[in-house]
Design a protein around this motif. Structure first.
Motif, PDB file in Angstrom:
ATOM      1  N   GLN A  36       0.853  -1.203   0.000  1.00  0.00           N
ATOM      2  CA  GLN A  36       0.000   0.000   0.000  1.00  0.00           C
ATOM      3  C   GLN A  36       0.881   1.243   0.000  1.00  0.00           C
ATOM      4  O   GLN A  36       1.771   1.383   0.857  1.00  0.00           O
ATOM      5  N   ASN A  68      -3.586   4.179  -1.034  1.00  0.00           N
ATOM      6  CA  ASN A  68      -4.416   4.576   0.098  1.00  0.00           C
ATOM      7  C   ASN A  68      -5.210   5.838  -0.242  1.00  0.00           C
ATOM      8  O   ASN A  68      -4.664   6.795  -0.826  1.00  0.00           O
ATOM      9  N   HIS A  82      -7.334   1.336  -1.208  1.00  0.00           N
ATOM     10  CA  HIS A  82      -7.858   1.107   0.140  1.00  0.00           C
ATOM     11  C   HIS A  82      -8.582   2.372   0.588  1.00  0.00           C
ATOM     12  O   HIS A  82      -8.008   3.466   0.543  1.00  0.00           O
ATOM     13  N   GLY A  84     -10.827   4.311   3.706  1.00  0.00           N
ATOM     14  CA  GLY A  84     -11.334   4.381   5.072  1.00  0.00           C
ATOM     15  C   GLY A  84     -12.777   4.870   5.063  1.00  0.00           C
ATOM     16  O   GLY A  84     -13.359   5.131   4.001  1.00  0.00           O
ATOM     17  N   THR A 106     -11.549  -0.018   5.528  1.00  0.00           N
ATOM     18  CA  THR A 106     -11.275   0.065   6.963  1.00  0.00           C
ATOM     19  C   THR A 106     -12.560  -0.172   7.744  1.00  0.00           C
ATOM     20  O   THR A 106     -13.569   0.497   7.487  1.00  0.00           O
ATOM     21  N   HIS A 108     -12.303  -0.629  11.379  1.00  0.00           N
ATOM     22  CA  HIS A 108     -11.972  -0.377  12.791  1.00  0.00           C
ATOM     23  C   HIS A 108     -12.219  -1.650  13.617  1.00  0.00           C
ATOM     24  O   HIS A 108     -11.697  -2.694  13.283  1.00  0.00           O
ATOM     25  N   TYR A 124     -11.594  -6.982   0.614  1.00  0.00           N
ATOM     26  CA  TYR A 124     -11.131  -7.394   1.935  1.00  0.00           C
ATOM     27  C   TYR A 124     -11.625  -6.382   2.949  1.00  0.00           C
ATOM     28  O   TYR A 124     -11.970  -5.240   2.594  1.00  0.00           O
ATOM     29  N   ALA A 126     -10.570  -4.601   6.720  1.00  0.00           N
ATOM     30  CA  ALA A 126      -9.414  -4.389   7.606  1.00  0.00           C
ATOM     31  C   ALA A 126      -9.892  -3.969   8.990  1.00  0.00           C
ATOM     32  O   ALA A 126     -10.704  -3.033   9.111  1.00  0.00           O
ATOM     33  N   LYS A 136       0.268   5.336  14.056  1.00  0.00           N
ATOM     34  CA  LYS A 136      -1.039   5.981  14.215  1.00  0.00           C
ATOM     35  C   LYS A 136      -1.558   5.680  15.622  1.00  0.00           C
ATOM     36  O   LYS A 136      -2.477   4.865  15.798  1.00  0.00           O
ATOM     37  N   VAL A 160      -7.940  -8.441   7.114  1.00  0.00           N
ATOM     38  CA  VAL A 160      -6.649  -7.779   7.333  1.00  0.00           C
ATOM     39  C   VAL A 160      -6.585  -7.325   8.797  1.00  0.00           C
ATOM     40  O   VAL A 160      -7.553  -6.762   9.311  1.00  0.00           O
ATOM     41  N   ILE A 162      -4.404  -4.794  11.314  1.00  0.00           N
ATOM     42  CA  ILE A 162      -3.475  -3.656  11.236  1.00  0.00           C
ATOM     43  C   ILE A 162      -3.354  -3.006  12.607  1.00  0.00           C
ATOM     44  O   ILE A 162      -4.269  -3.083  13.435  1.00  0.00           O
ATOM     45  N   ALA A 182      -1.081  -6.233   7.947  1.00  0.00           N
ATOM     46  CA  ALA A 182      -0.664  -4.942   7.398  1.00  0.00           C
ATOM     47  C   ALA A 182       0.324  -4.298   8.373  1.00  0.00           C
ATOM     48  O   ALA A 182      -0.005  -4.080   9.535  1.00  0.00           O
TER      49      ALA A 182
HETATM   50  C1  LIG Z   1      -4.990  -2.156   5.326  1.00  0.00           C
HETATM   51  C2  LIG Z   1      -5.391  -0.864   5.932  1.00  0.00           C
HETATM   52  N1  LIG Z   1      -6.250  -0.864   6.959  1.00  0.00           N
HETATM   53  C3  LIG Z   1      -6.628   0.294   7.532  1.00  0.00           C
HETATM   54  C4  LIG Z   1      -6.132   1.476   7.056  1.00  0.00           C
HETATM   55  C5  LIG Z   1      -6.563   2.784   7.669  1.00  0.00           C
HETATM   56  O1  LIG Z   1      -7.353   3.521   6.751  1.00  0.00           O
HETATM   57  P1  LIG Z   1      -7.996   4.914   7.247  1.00  0.00           P
HETATM   58  O2  LIG Z   1      -8.869   4.639   8.400  1.00  0.00           O
HETATM   59  O3  LIG Z   1      -8.601   5.566   6.072  1.00  0.00           O
HETATM   60  O4  LIG Z   1      -6.759   5.749   7.738  1.00  0.00           O
HETATM   61  P2  LIG Z   1      -5.497   6.271   6.892  1.00  0.00           P
HETATM   62  O5  LIG Z   1      -4.582   5.133   6.621  1.00  0.00           O
HETATM   63  O6  LIG Z   1      -5.998   6.847   5.595  1.00  0.00           O
HETATM   64  O7  LIG Z   1      -4.849   7.292   7.752  1.00  0.00           O
HETATM   65  C6  LIG Z   1      -5.237   1.440   5.992  1.00  0.00           C
HETATM   66  N2  LIG Z   1      -4.699   2.549   5.460  1.00  0.00           N
HETATM   67  N3  LIG Z   1      -4.887   0.265   5.439  1.00  0.00           N
END
Ligand SMILES: Cc1ncc(COP(=O)(O)OP(=O)(O)O)c(N)n1
Ligand SMILES: Cc1nc(C(=O)O)sc1CCOP(=O)(O)O
Ligand SMILES: [Mg+2]
Length: 207
Positions: A36, A68, A82, A84, A106, A108, A124, A126, A136, A160, A162, A182
């Motif tokens: 990613q 992303n 990917h 969120g 995503t 959570h 998938y 995550a 983070k 996934v 993370i 991840a």
């Molecule tokens: C594989 C994977 N899982 C979760 C995230 C988090 O995405 P998000 O909540 O949009 O937060 P940011 O990564 O954009 O800050 C991810 N990137 N990858």
């Protein structure tokens, strides 16, 4: 394609100063299946340049590149994305990227978000963060037990894990049902590409 194994995620601070390409190539050599590109900056021309270079590396190593946040950049490059919860609709991304793209979501620590993502066509889901994350620290938490519940609920959807994933806690996450791990810090906070490759091999060997 079976989505299982190490899912490496880039970090613009850890991979600054010329480290992006050698460190990513080391992760791919070590067996990362998904990569990613995660860059939160708004420097569009650098993002395009870097993503193109990563696409070439991924093609060479038979890995999948996932962008992303940015479905439009993914469409421009013909790769995957990917998203969120606030990064745009999965359906709109599918319309833009087509059936062959991998679209991840995503969720959570929330199975209802995963139900919704699967219904909207995510390839998938995550969950995270499972452990303390240096990358983070404020990400919302998920419990390892949630993975077992997700596994029972989604027989055919890759899961996934993370957030703070390390070589020490990875076996537990896989044991509870994670298909992909991840990883940012535990892979890329390394002094040399050789060390990144060694870590990637160790993660890949767990699957
Ligand atoms: C594989 C994977 N899982 C979760 C995230 C988090 O995405 P998000 O909540 O949009 O937060 P940011 O990564 O954009 O800050 C991810 N990137 N990858
Ligand atoms: C980008 C990201 N998303 C998370 C989530 O829980 O949704 S945790 C996280 C950071 C993952 O990096 P590290 O492996 O260094 O903890
Ligand atoms: Mg996002």
């Amino acid at each position: 394609m079976k989505l299982r194994g190490l899912y490496a995620i880039t970090d613009s601070k850890l991979l600054a100063d010329g480290r992006l390409l050698p460190y990513v190539e080391a992760a791919l050599r070590g067996g990362a299946r998904l990569l990613q590109y995660r860059d939160k900056s708004s420097d569009e021309s650098r993002r395009l340049r870097e993503a193109e270079a990563l696409r070439e590396l991924c093609e060479r190593h038979g890995a999948t590149l996932i962008i992303n946040d940015d479905a439009e950049l993914a469409a421009r490059l013909g790769v995957s994305v990917h998203l969120g919860q606030t990064d745009g609709s999965l359906a709109a991304a599918r319309a833009l990227l087509g059936r062959q793209a991998i679209i991840g979501a995503t969720c959570h620590g929330n199975l209802q978000l995963a139900d919704q993502a699967v219904a909207e066509g995510a390839d998938y889901v995550a969950f995270g963060r499972f452990f303390q994350s240096l990358t983070k620290p404020g990400a919302s938490e998920a419990s390892p037990e949630l993975l077992e519940q997700a596994r029972a609920r989604f027989a055919n959807v890759p899961l996934v894990a993370i957030g703070g994933v390390s070589l020490d806690n990875a076996p537990e996450l896989i044991g509870r049902g994670a298909d992909l791990l991840a990883v940012i810090n535990a892979l890329f906070a390394a002094d040399t590409p050789a060390e990144v490759e060694r870590r990637a091999r160790a993660f890949a060997a767990l699957f």
